[in-house]
Design a protein around this motif. Structure first.
Motif, mmCIF file in Angstrom:
data_model
loop_
_atom_site.group_PDB
_atom_site.id
_atom_site.type_symbol
_atom_site.label_atom_id
_atom_site.label_comp_id
_atom_site.label_asym_id
_atom_site.label_seq_id
_atom_site.Cartn_x
_atom_site.Cartn_y
_atom_site.Cartn_z
ATOM 1 N N VAL A 82 0.839 -1.204 0.000
ATOM 2 C CA VAL A 82 0.000 0.000 0.000
ATOM 3 C C VAL A 82 0.875 1.257 0.000
ATOM 4 C CG1 VAL A 82 -1.544 1.346 1.487
ATOM 5 C CG2 VAL A 82 -2.053 -1.045 0.976
ATOM 6 N N GLY A 83 2.035 1.153 0.606
ATOM 7 C CA GLY A 83 2.956 2.277 0.593
ATOM 8 C C GLY A 83 3.340 2.818 1.944
ATOM 9 N N LEU A 84 2.992 2.101 3.010
ATOM 10 C CA LEU A 84 3.409 2.540 4.338
ATOM 11 C C LEU A 84 4.902 2.267 4.526
ATOM 12 C CD1 LEU A 84 0.500 1.430 6.699
ATOM 13 C CD2 LEU A 84 1.171 3.752 6.107
ATOM 14 N N PRO A 85 5.642 3.229 5.046
ATOM 15 C CA PRO A 85 7.079 3.002 5.252
ATOM 16 C C PRO A 85 7.317 1.971 6.341
ATOM 17 C CG PRO A 85 6.410 5.071 6.251
ATOM 18 C CD PRO A 85 5.217 4.566 5.494
ATOM 19 N N ALA A 86 8.404 1.247 6.201
ATOM 20 C CA ALA A 86 8.792 0.258 7.211
ATOM 21 C C ALA A 86 10.276 0.415 7.494
ATOM 22 C CB ALA A 86 8.476 -1.155 6.738
ATOM 23 N N SER A 87 10.698 -0.032 8.641
ATOM 24 C CA SER A 87 12.104 0.030 9.023
ATOM 25 C C SER A 87 12.661 -1.379 9.132
ATOM 26 C CB SER A 87 12.267 0.756 10.363
ATOM 27 O OG SER A 87 11.777 2.078 10.282
ATOM 28 N N ALA A 88 13.946 -1.493 8.820
ATOM 29 C CA ALA A 88 14.612 -2.784 9.004
ATOM 30 C C ALA A 88 14.591 -3.134 10.481
ATOM 31 C CB ALA A 88 16.041 -2.718 8.488
ATOM 32 N N LEU B 204 32.014 -9.065 -6.765
ATOM 33 C CA LEU B 204 32.871 -9.025 -5.585
ATOM 34 C C LEU B 204 32.035 -9.302 -4.340
ATOM 35 C CD1 LEU B 204 35.172 -5.947 -6.267
ATOM 36 C CD2 LEU B 204 35.582 -8.348 -6.804
ATOM 37 N N THR B 205 32.696 -9.680 -3.266
ATOM 38 C CA THR B 205 31.997 -9.921 -2.003
ATOM 39 C C THR B 205 32.315 -8.809 -1.022
ATOM 40 O OG1 THR B 205 33.805 -11.293 -1.144
ATOM 41 C CG2 THR B 205 32.011 -12.419 -2.295
ATOM 42 N N LEU B 206 31.334 -8.524 -0.180
ATOM 43 C CA LEU B 206 31.442 -7.451 0.791
ATOM 44 C C LEU B 206 31.175 -8.020 2.178
ATOM 45 C CD1 LEU B 206 31.775 -4.307 0.963
ATOM 46 C CD2 LEU B 206 29.282 -4.184 0.931
ATOM 47 N N ASP B 207 32.148 -7.909 3.063
ATOM 48 C CA ASP B 207 31.967 -8.333 4.450
ATOM 49 C C ASP B 207 31.161 -7.250 5.150
ATOM 50 O OD1 ASP B 207 32.084 -9.302 7.007
ATOM 51 O OD2 ASP B 207 34.258 -9.136 7.230
ATOM 52 N N ALA B 208 29.884 -7.536 5.398
ATOM 53 C CA ALA B 208 29.002 -6.505 5.930
ATOM 54 C C ALA B 208 27.877 -7.138 6.722
ATOM 55 C CB ALA B 208 28.433 -5.649 4.798
ATOM 56 N N ALA B 209 27.201 -6.305 7.500
ATOM 57 C CA ALA B 209 26.012 -6.724 8.242
ATOM 58 C C ALA B 209 24.783 -6.125 7.568
ATOM 59 C CB ALA B 209 26.094 -6.264 9.688
ATOM 60 N N VAL B 210 23.714 -6.908 7.473
ATOM 61 C CA VAL B 210 22.461 -6.417 6.902
ATOM 62 C C VAL B 210 21.331 -6.710 7.875
ATOM 63 C CG1 VAL B 210 23.273 -6.812 4.535
ATOM 64 C CG2 VAL B 210 21.881 -8.560 5.675
ATOM 65 N N SER B 211 20.295 -5.877 7.792
ATOM 66 C CA SER B 211 19.095 -6.072 8.612
ATOM 67 C C SER B 211 17.899 -6.193 7.688
ATOM 68 C CB SER B 211 18.893 -4.890 9.572
ATOM 69 O OG SER B 211 19.994 -4.762 10.442
ATOM 70 N N ARG C 248 14.062 -8.075 1.161
ATOM 71 C CA ARG C 248 14.691 -6.770 1.234
ATOM 72 C C ARG C 248 15.464 -6.594 2.536
ATOM 73 N NH1 ARG C 248 12.021 -0.702 1.510
ATOM 74 N NH2 ARG C 248 14.041 0.389 1.416
ATOM 75 N N VAL C 249 16.660 -6.006 2.414
ATOM 76 C CA VAL C 249 17.504 -5.748 3.577
ATOM 77 C C VAL C 249 18.046 -4.330 3.494
ATOM 78 C CG1 VAL C 249 18.179 -8.166 3.843
ATOM 79 C CG2 VAL C 249 19.576 -6.633 2.428
ATOM 80 N N GLU C 250 18.578 -3.901 4.613
ATOM 81 C CA GLU C 250 19.271 -2.611 4.695
ATOM 82 C C GLU C 250 20.739 -2.882 4.976
ATOM 83 O OE1 GLU C 250 19.084 0.240 8.271
ATOM 84 O OE2 GLU C 250 17.690 1.114 6.812
ATOM 85 N N LEU C 251 21.614 -2.235 4.226
ATOM 86 C CA LEU C 251 23.047 -2.429 4.400
ATOM 87 C C LEU C 251 23.520 -1.673 5.628
ATOM 88 C CD1 LEU C 251 25.655 -3.628 3.203
ATOM 89 C CD2 LEU C 251 25.906 -1.516 1.874
ATOM 90 N N GLY C 252 24.161 -2.394 6.541
ATOM 91 C CA GLY C 252 24.675 -1.789 7.760
ATOM 92 C C GLY C 252 26.175 -1.615 7.707
ATOM 93 N N GLU C 253 26.834 -1.908 8.807
ATOM 94 C CA GLU C 253 28.277 -1.672 8.898
ATOM 95 C C GLU C 253 29.040 -2.605 7.968
ATOM 96 O OE1 GLU C 253 31.818 -1.301 12.286
ATOM 97 O OE2 GLU C 253 29.777 -1.881 12.860
ATOM 98 N N GLN C 254 30.069 -2.049 7.312
ATOM 99 C CA GLN C 254 30.941 -2.820 6.442
ATOM 100 C C GLN C 254 32.293 -2.999 7.109
ATOM 101 O OE1 GLN C 254 30.908 -1.057 2.427
ATOM 102 N NE2 GLN C 254 29.057 0.004 3.050
#
Length: 456
Positions: A254-260, A318-325, A334-340
């Motif tokens: 519907v379009g409501l925003p959401a947070s990781a 390439l690979t990225l050592d990172a945390a995702v939520s 769907r995820v959000e990219l966190g600390e790399q």
């Protein structure tokens, strides 16, 4: 820390270009001629001076590892371009991809580079500190936030009820009236959904306006889209009785925003593909990741205003050592990219492929959880690109020839020819999106750890 000798390939660099014009212009600057004082550091910084039309050369810097705060590579250039990366940054990266003779490694950055890098690191630290502080503190006024959410939900409910009535009127009057009314009918309805603060509904209504002009068979397609829109409206109106995952999916559609939410998941994430889609209002960049340890496929979304590429760009292959939520909702792609933790680097791990039949079964299962799903990520193993003997269109067929998937209309022509060249008539592994209009190939490789070839 960047591993000595590990540099991106030219294909990986050009995949970061915001458009074809930048790709072409950057390629012309990927030679040593216009460059001076180039260098790169162990921490992933790359710099150089590029001769331009003015008296002073352009100062160009690339932070290939980003700032560790989920932003990916970053670019700084004294040129007036508003594109990211600009042609000078692309040219510098292409030069760096050529090896140590072109851009020496293990260097100490000059003052103008070090100053910018230090500022980025400081801002990243401040953002992390602020984010950690926000996570540990309660909302300033939770009751006010609750009232705002209730008011918006009421507006969406009113808009959904109005949309349901318009769909009913359309079907009662017959689909032929949609062709006579033209796009104006749908644009007015979409504007009403924007007023109701339901951008997801507005977007789907706008898509309906293009169906009557889409060629033979449009009434069937229009009826299908109206049915999906009706289902979404009913899902919103009866969301209280839905399972939580499905209710979260409805809110998102519907379009409501959401947070990781949930604990961050750290892994070596292989960047499988990246491509942009524009709808006249927004440019959306889709970046597909594969967790080499968790075996999870995840989707990063980044947005840019009309005419501007999104800021986040990651080198495919390439690979990225990172945390995702992860974000809530059915499928949880769907995820959000966190600390790399360091810069992108090669790793000989690829997602295991599956047969065509199993890929279709996975897509079907995903549709059960999310009926509005446009496509589902799958990796096809041992498939061969070939023309359909009946219709002449292209398809990906199992090596035994028993099953095949047609290629989707939005398949890139250049990507198709690159895929056929990589295959050479032999089986390859292909990653892409499986949808109701066919399979869209996005990347391919041969063997268990072959080079990832972008097909976007």
């Amino acid at each position: 820390m960047t591993q000595q000798g590990v540099r991106w390939t030219a294909d990986q660099v050009l995949a970061l270009a915001p458009d074809a014009a930048s790709r072409k212009a950057g390629s012309k600057l990927g030679t040593a001629g216009p460059w001076s004082q180039t260098g790169s550091s162990d921490e992933g910084a790359i710099w150089g001076l590029c001769k331009g039309s003015g008296s002073k050369p352009y100062q160009t810097i690339v932070d290939s590892g980003g700032d560790g705060g989920g932003t990916g590579p970053a670019y700084k250039c004294s040129c007036p371009s508003r594109k990211f990366p600009c042609k000078h940054a692309l040219g510098l990266l292409l030069l760096w991809a050529g090896g140590d003779q072109q851009v020496p490694g293990g260097q100490a950055p000059p003052e103008w580079t070090a100053q910018w890098l230090a500022g980025r690191r400081q801002r990243a630290t401040e953002r992390r500190t602020a984010r950690d502080g926000d996570a540990g503190s309660a909302p300033a006024d939770p009751e006010a936030a609750r009232r705002r959410a209730e008011r918006r939900a009421q507006r969406i409910t009113a808009g959904a009820a109005e949309l349901e009535q318009r769909l009913t009127d359309l079907l009662r009057g017959g689909l032929a009236q949609a062709e006579r009314a033209g796009y104006g009918l749908w644009e007015e309805t979409a504007a009403r959904m924007v007023d109701a603060q339901a951008p997801g509904l507005a977007s789907r209504v706008r898509e309906l306006g293009a169906v009557p002009g889409s060629g033979p068979g449009w009434p069937v397609r229009l009826l299908e889209e109206c049915a999906l829109l009706h289902l979404l409206v009913q899902g919103w109106l009866h969301r209280a009785g839905l399972p939580e995952e499905l209710a979260a999916t409805v809110r998102s559609r519907v379009g409501l925003p959401a947070s990781a939410e949930g604990p961050p998941q750290r892994d070596d994430w292989l960047v499988l593909a990246q491509y942009d889609a524009a709808d006249g209002h927004l440019t959306t960049r889709r970046i597909w990741l594969y967790g080499t340890a968790t075996h999870r496929t995840a989707l990063l979304l980044s947005y840019g205003a009309v005419g501007r590429a999104p800021a986040l760009a990651l080198p495919a292959g390439l690979t990225l050592d990172a945390a995702v939520s992860g974000y809530p909702g059915a499928g949880a792609l769907r995820v959000e990219l966190g600390e790399q933790f360091g810069t992108a680097r090669p790793k000989d791990v690829r997602p295991p492929g599956t047969a065509v039949g199993d890929a279709l079964a996975a897509y079907s299962e995903a549709l059960t959880a999310d009926p509005w799903l446009e496509s589902w990520p799958v990796t096809l193993a041992d498939v061969v690109p070939a023309r359909d003997p009946d219709g002449g269109s292209w398809q990906l067929a199992d090596a035994d020839g028993k099953s095949a998937l047609p290629l989707a209309p939005q398949t890139s022509p250049s990507g198709l020819w690159r895929l056929t060249a990589v295959s050479g008539g032999a089986p390859v592994t292909v990653f892409g999106e499986c949808g109701h209009r066919g399979f869209r190939p996005l990347a391919a490789w041969t063997g268990a750890a072959g080079e990832v070839i972008s097909l976007c």
